[in-house]
Design a protein around this motif. Structure first.
Motif, PDB file in Angstrom:
ATOM      1  N   SER B  24       0.786  -1.230   0.000  1.00 27.29           N
ATOM      2  CA  SER B  24       0.000   0.000   0.000  1.00 27.29           C
ATOM      3  C   SER B  24       0.811   1.269   0.000  1.00 27.29           C
ATOM      4  CB  SER B  24      -0.905   0.023   1.230  1.00 27.29           C
ATOM      5  OG  SER B  24      -0.092   0.005   2.378  1.00 27.29           O
ATOM      6  N   GLY B 100       1.737   4.173   3.700  1.00 28.00           N
ATOM      7  CA  GLY B 100       0.443   3.622   3.279  1.00 28.00           C
ATOM      8  C   GLY B 100      -0.420   3.313   4.479  1.00 28.00           C
ATOM      9  N   ASP B 101      -0.877   2.066   4.545  1.00 27.09           N
ATOM     10  CA  ASP B 101      -1.756   1.699   5.664  1.00 27.09           C
ATOM     11  C   ASP B 101      -0.982   1.205   6.859  1.00 27.09           C
ATOM     12  OD1 ASP B 101      -3.959   0.202   3.258  1.00 27.09           O
ATOM     13  OD2 ASP B 101      -3.962   2.225   4.121  1.00 27.09           O
ATOM     14  N   SER B 102       0.329   1.030   6.687  1.00 30.08           N
ATOM     15  CA  SER B 102       1.100   0.366   7.734  1.00 30.08           C
ATOM     16  C   SER B 102       1.455   1.345   8.848  1.00 30.08           C
ATOM     17  CB  SER B 102       2.361  -0.198   7.100  1.00 30.08           C
ATOM     18  OG  SER B 102       3.157  -0.798   8.070  1.00 30.08           O
ATOM     19  N   ASP B 103       1.703   0.802  10.021  1.00 32.12           N
ATOM     20  CA  ASP B 103       2.111   1.652  11.133  1.00 32.12           C
ATOM     21  C   ASP B 103       3.583   1.439  11.442  1.00 32.12           C
ATOM     22  OD1 ASP B 103       1.045  -0.404  13.935  1.00 32.12           O
ATOM     23  OD2 ASP B 103       1.968  -0.885  12.016  1.00 32.12           O
TER      24      ASP B 103
END
Lengths: 135, 112
Positions: B24, B100-103
């Motif tokens: 992402s 993206g969507d990752s932390d």
């Protein structure tokens, strides 16, 4: 995420005739220009470092030993190694992009930076900048 | 000091987070582009494999220090890092530009 290739940053030139020499970024062109479509900067650097001055040198000798030879060059960012040091010598008025157009303008710019570097060397500040990088 | 042996669980979670970034987010792989991303201050997190040559590793760490960007030393060699990125080639260093969507950026830089 902090930009560090800014004016007054001390850098080491990695490629070319001046490889291994220390310089200071005078102006940076991050986006590049039409002639140079890559990130580059104007660097004013030391062509010939001043020698070590000792206390028992006569006035004439210290003057001779403190001479600095300079260069002015447009260098690609890839050919520079940035350092954590800065050198705040005001060179913006003296070293400009159009100083590199003709030979005599370049010589005049180098002469002016030579003056400024020499007076900075004599004050004893920024000692790291004026010592030769050993490699 | 940091625990010598990385536990299996945190290692897997790093791999999961990396996979999410690959899917992402935006990233670049490889030494040249990592330095480019640091120079333009686009990189947000740098991951270096454990068999990266020490000179190159210190160079990347120095740039990251100037940039105030976190560096994570991946617990695995370049083959493993390439596999973790879902690629069929070796990856010695990579730079995450957009997570993206990752932390991954919030959870990792506590560890250096």
């Amino acid at each position: 995420m902090v930009k560090f290739l800014k004016p007054n940053k001390a850098v080491i030139v990695l490629q070319g005739r001046y490889a291994g020499r220390k310089g200071v970024i005078v102006k940076s062109f991050d986006e590049g220009t039409r002639d140079r479509p890559y990130g580059h900067c104007l660097v004013a650097g030391i062509k010939k470092y001043p020698s070590k001055v000792i206390r028992k040198d006569s006035r004439k000798k210290t003057d001779k030993k403190s001479r600095v030879k300079c260069f002015v060059k447009l260098v690609n960012y890839q050919h520079l190694m940035p350092t954590r040091y800065t050198l705040d010598v005001d060179l913006k008025d003296v070293v400009t992009a159009d100083a590199l157009q003709t030979k005599d303008k370049k010589v005049a710019a180098c002469k002016a930076t030579k003056e400024r570097f020499q007076e900075r060397f004599k004050t004893g500040k920024n000692r790291w900048f004026f010592t030769k990088l050993r490699f | 000091m940091v625990s010598g042996k990385k536990t299996k669980k945190t290692h897997e979670s790093i791999n999961n987070r990396l996979a999410l970034v690959m899917k992402s987010g935006k990233f670049t792989l490889g030494y040249k582009t990592v330095l480019k991303s640091l120079r333009t201050s686009k990189g947000k997190l740098i991951i270096i494999s454990n068999n990266c040559p020490p000179l190159r590793k210190s160079e990347i760490e120095y740039y990251a220090m100037l940039c105030k960007v976190g560096v994570h030393h991946y617990n695995g060699n370049n083959n493993d890092l390439g596999t973790a990125c879902g690629k069929y080639f070796r990856v010695s260093c990579l730079s995450i530009i957009e997570p993206g969507d990752s932390d991954i950026i919030k959870s990792l830089p506590g560890d250096h």
